[in-house]
Design a protein around this motif. Structure first.
Motif, short mmCIF file in Angstrom:
data_model
loop_
_atom_site.label_atom_id
_atom_site.label_comp_id
_atom_site.label_asym_id
_atom_site.label_seq_id
_atom_site.Cartn_x
_atom_site.Cartn_y
_atom_site.Cartn_z
N THR A 16 0.86 -1.18 0.00
CA THR A 16 0.00 0.00 0.00
C THR A 16 0.90 1.24 0.00
O THR A 16 2.12 1.12 0.15
CB THR A 16 -0.92 0.00 1.23
OG1 THR A 16 -0.14 -0.32 2.37
CG2 THR A 16 -2.04 -1.01 1.08
N ASP A 34 2.04 11.02 5.06
CA ASP A 34 3.36 11.30 4.50
C ASP A 34 4.25 11.98 5.53
O ASP A 34 5.44 11.71 5.63
CB ASP A 34 3.24 12.19 3.26
CG ASP A 34 2.48 11.50 2.13
OD1 ASP A 34 1.72 10.56 2.42
OD2 ASP A 34 2.65 11.90 0.97
N PHE A 76 0.00 15.51 3.17
CA PHE A 76 -0.95 14.54 3.70
C PHE A 76 -0.40 13.99 5.02
O PHE A 76 0.79 13.68 5.12
CB PHE A 76 -1.12 13.41 2.68
CG PHE A 76 -2.31 12.54 2.91
CD1 PHE A 76 -3.54 12.87 2.37
CD2 PHE A 76 -2.21 11.37 3.66
CE1 PHE A 76 -4.64 12.07 2.57
CE2 PHE A 76 -3.31 10.57 3.86
CZ PHE A 76 -4.54 10.92 3.32
C1 LIG Z 1 -4.51 8.97 0.05
C2 LIG Z 1 -3.14 9.34 0.45
C3 LIG Z 1 -2.41 8.54 1.34
C4 LIG Z 1 -3.01 7.30 1.96
O1 LIG Z 1 -2.03 6.36 2.28
P1 LIG Z 1 -2.40 4.80 2.41
O2 LIG Z 1 -1.11 4.19 2.73
O3 LIG Z 1 -2.97 4.38 1.09
O4 LIG Z 1 -3.43 4.66 3.48
C5 LIG Z 1 -1.12 8.93 1.65
N1 LIG Z 1 -0.57 10.05 1.11
C6 LIG Z 1 -1.26 10.85 0.26
C7 LIG Z 1 -0.63 12.07 -0.31
C8 LIG Z 1 -2.56 10.52 -0.09
O5 LIG Z 1 -3.24 11.31 -0.92
#
Ligand SMILES: *Cc1c(COP(=O)(O)O)cnc(C)c1O
Length: 427
Positions: free
Chosen positions: A105, A137, A134
């Motif tokens: 993921t 991140d 996000f």
């Molecule tokens: C949607 C999104 C995520 C989600 O992370 P998952 O590991 O899929 O839960 C992370 N970073 C960004 C920038 C996103 O838009």
């Protein structure tokens, strides 16, 4: 509202792009009265292609009938199943097949990429990220910094928009890279930014970062399937993205990962290893030392969940039929149309209650517009829902709307704008 923003002009534009028939390939969430919602939330969770069911059924059937033999004798054998996705995914993100794999993921892939591309030293330990990145991140980069014994307070550099502005200016990004210089280990930005919808010039940033000796990677969760990314030509070192937003592959589905071709034969690069990254000929030998597959497949750890890959395969077939370039053309027109509708219904953008914070320049954005509704709270999203519109709400006061060229229509865009007007008047 001017005549160019009429229903008639909406349907004319809809026809001009000859993509309308793709809408029928998706399940649209329905209201109690059986009519579809205006679904503008494909930036959060893309809709289900109707073909997903048949793809899943095929794998369930082969699992039922073949058991373990399905690894080699299923209609789509499971051993190489991820390879069936590679060419299409590479087309979606503008990369060579050798550079693209679907695995894990998104946040997991981001960590795996940092194992390889964030190797701090006492003099070069900083990561550059957006201030409004996000949350996942930010957690990922901060925890990597701490894992290596550094302190995010010193090692995490956040790019902040200027006072009174929402988006970042390239000249400011450049100035920070210049200022931090040799202390920068990694530049890792979200492209497209999930909050403002700003699309960054990856090639320009890669050149600036590489000139200082930093690695450069992008989180393309909001870019993949939204607009052409040209990952290979951008020259960035790595990218990660999820498949459940614009790529319509199902909640929590597997993610994409890109590592530039220049590392394809690099056997020395540090990485976490698993059997799925090992030479396919000798994978089952079990006793060999790690022999990496050339290219990004070397970063795979586990044999992947086939049911999830099957959903992605169904979705990518649709992207192949439509073509990213065609989708982008319609998308540019739809987002422009949305912008025009908003300007017409809420004159004096900026002074009034409603302000679009996404860049006006189409080359700096994908399909999403982030609309700030001053004085509104989460009840705005509820009010829109009650009027038959599904959007994404972000605190404190932003409605994110993503007209998706595969299944949204110009008419929906127009109707959304009118409904927003109605709801804003009640704030
Ligand atoms: C949607 C999104 C995520 C989600 O992370 P998952 O590991 O899929 O839960 C992370 N970073 C960004 C920038 C996103 O838009």
């Amino acid at each position: 509202m001017s005549t160019s923003l009429s229903l008639e002009s909406a349907s004319k534009q809809e026809e001009a792009f000859e993509l309308s028939h793709f809408r029928e390939k998706f399940h649209l969430p329905l209201k109690d009265n059986g009519e579809p919602f205006i679904y503008l939330c494909g930036n959060s969770l893309g809709l289900q292609p109707k073909s997903v069911k048949a793809h899943l059924d095929q794998e369930l059937k082969d699992w039922a009938n073949l058991g373990v033999e399905g690894h080699f004798h299923a209609k789509n054998p499971w051993m190489p199943y991820h390879e069936f996705l590679t060419d299409s995914m590479a087309r979606v993100v503008g990369a060579k097949p050798l550079e693209v794999v679907v695995m894990n993921t998104l946040s997991v892939n981001l960590h795996l990429m940092m194992v390889s591309f964030y190797r701090p030293s006492p003099s070069r330990h900083k990561i550059l990220i957006e201030y409004d990145a996000f949350p996942s991140d930010k957690f990922a980069v901060a925890s990597q910094i701490r894992f290596h014994g550094f302190d995010p307070k010193e090692s995490l550099i956040e790019l902040k928009a200027r006072e009174g502005e929402e988006c970042l200016r390239m000249e400011d990004i450049e100035a920070v890279i210049e200022r931090e210089g040799d202390s920068l280990a990694l530049i890792m930005l979200g492209n497209t930014n999930y909050y403002t919808g700003q699309f960054f010039d990856m090639k320009g940033i890669a050149q600036l970062g590489h000139a200082k000796g930093a690695f450069v990677g992008f989180d393309c969760a909001h870019g993949a399937g939204n607009l052409p990314l040209n990952l290979h030509d951008s020259g960035i070192d790595f990218a990660v993205w999820c498949s459940y937003k614009y790529l319509n592959s199902g909640p929590g589905s597997l993610a994409g990962c890109f590592v530039h071709e220049r590392y394809a034969q690099d056997r020395q690069i540090p990485r976490f290893e698993g059997w799925w990254g090992h030479n396919k000929e000798t994978r089952f030998g079990m006793r060999d030392s790690f022999d990496p597959i050339p290219g990004v497949e070397a970063w795979q750890l586990s044999n992947p969940p086939i049911l999830s890959l099957a959903a992605i395969k169904a979705s990518l077939e649709i992207f192949d039929q439509a073509g990213m370039e065609n989708l982008r053309k319609k998308s540019l027109a739809m987002t422009k149309f949305l912008e025009k509708c908003l300007e017409s219904l809420f004159p004096g953008n900026g002074q009034q209650t409603v302000k679009v914070i996404t860049p006006k320049d189409p080359s700096e954005r994908g399909c999403q517009l982030s609309i700030q509704v001053k004085g509104a709270d989460k009840s705005m999203a509820k009010a829109l829902y009650d009027e038959g519109v599904i959007v994404d709400w972000r605190e404190p006061d932003v409605v994110r709307v993503a007209p998706v060229p595969l299944y949204n229509t110009f008419e929906e865009v127009l109707n959304f704008a009118k409904i927003l007007k109605k709801c804003v008047e009640k704030v």
